[in-house]
Scaffold this active site. Structure first.
Site, PDB file in Angstrom:
ATOM      1  CG  ASP A  14      -1.630   1.215   1.512  1.00 27.89           C
ATOM      2  OD1 ASP A  14      -2.248   1.737   0.568  1.00 27.89           O
ATOM      3  OD2 ASP A  14      -1.614   1.704   2.673  1.00 27.89           O
ATOM      4  CG  ASP A  16      -2.192   7.589   0.953  1.00 27.74           C
ATOM      5  OD1 ASP A  16      -1.187   8.012   0.365  1.00 27.74           O
ATOM      6  OD2 ASP A  16      -3.360   7.975   0.695  1.00 27.74           O
TER       7      ASP A  16
HETATM    8 MG    MG Z   1      -2.870   2.973   3.680  1.00 28.50          MG
END
Ligand code: MG
Length: 164
Positions: A14, A16
């Protein structure tokens, strides 16, 4: 599932709050740029950076022969790509699935493109909802703590020694 029973072929991250400590859509405005001091800032002059060990982690995994990927639901797709480039991370990732919808769709797309069984995919994400969604496919998942990703956590999760 015991990680040792299925050798990972691709390790997916991922973005963020996993590779960097902010949310692109909520916290920043594109375009991003590199400054004269070699830092990276957004359109309003806000400084942004990855978690400290990210470049080292990815470099280490690449040098061990893993294929790396990104699965992100960021809506500012251009901003996300700019950041990967400015943080010098872009070339680490063979596969980049960056668009809103669901991480399920991201992994179905990764599965279609790579041909790798879900059981040989590993996913690092900070958000429990994404972790649970992707687990349903059989992907091996690891939740990143609020303090962000670090090398020790990644290597331990993958049962890799640090002496590489
Ligand atoms: Mg995230």
């Amino acid at each position: 599932m015991d990680i040792s029973s299925k050798t990972p072929k691709i390790i997916v991250f991922d973005l963020d709050r996993t590779l960097w400590p902010f949310q692109v859509d909520k916290d920043t405005t594109n375009p991003f740029r590199r400054t004269e001091k070699n830092t990276v800032e957004d359109a309003s002059g806000k400084l942004v950076s990855t978690f400290p060990q990210v470049f080292d982690i990815l470099y280490d995994l690449i040098s061990r022969g893993f294929v790396l990927g990104v699965a992100s639901r960021i809506e500012d797709i251009m901003g996300a790509y700019q950041l990967l480039e400015l943080f010098n991370l872009n070339s680490f990732f063979t596969y980049k699935e960056i668009y809103p919808t669901s991480k399920i769709l991201h992994f179905k797309e990764l599965h279609r493109k790579t041909g790798f069984p879900y059981e040989t995919m590993v996913f690092f994400d900070d958000d429990e909802r994404n972790i649970k969604a992707v687990q349903q496919l059989g992907v091996q998942t690891f939740q990143v703590s609020k303090d962000g990703i670090d090398k020790k956590f990644v290597l331990q999760s993958l049962n890799l020694d640090s002496s590489h």
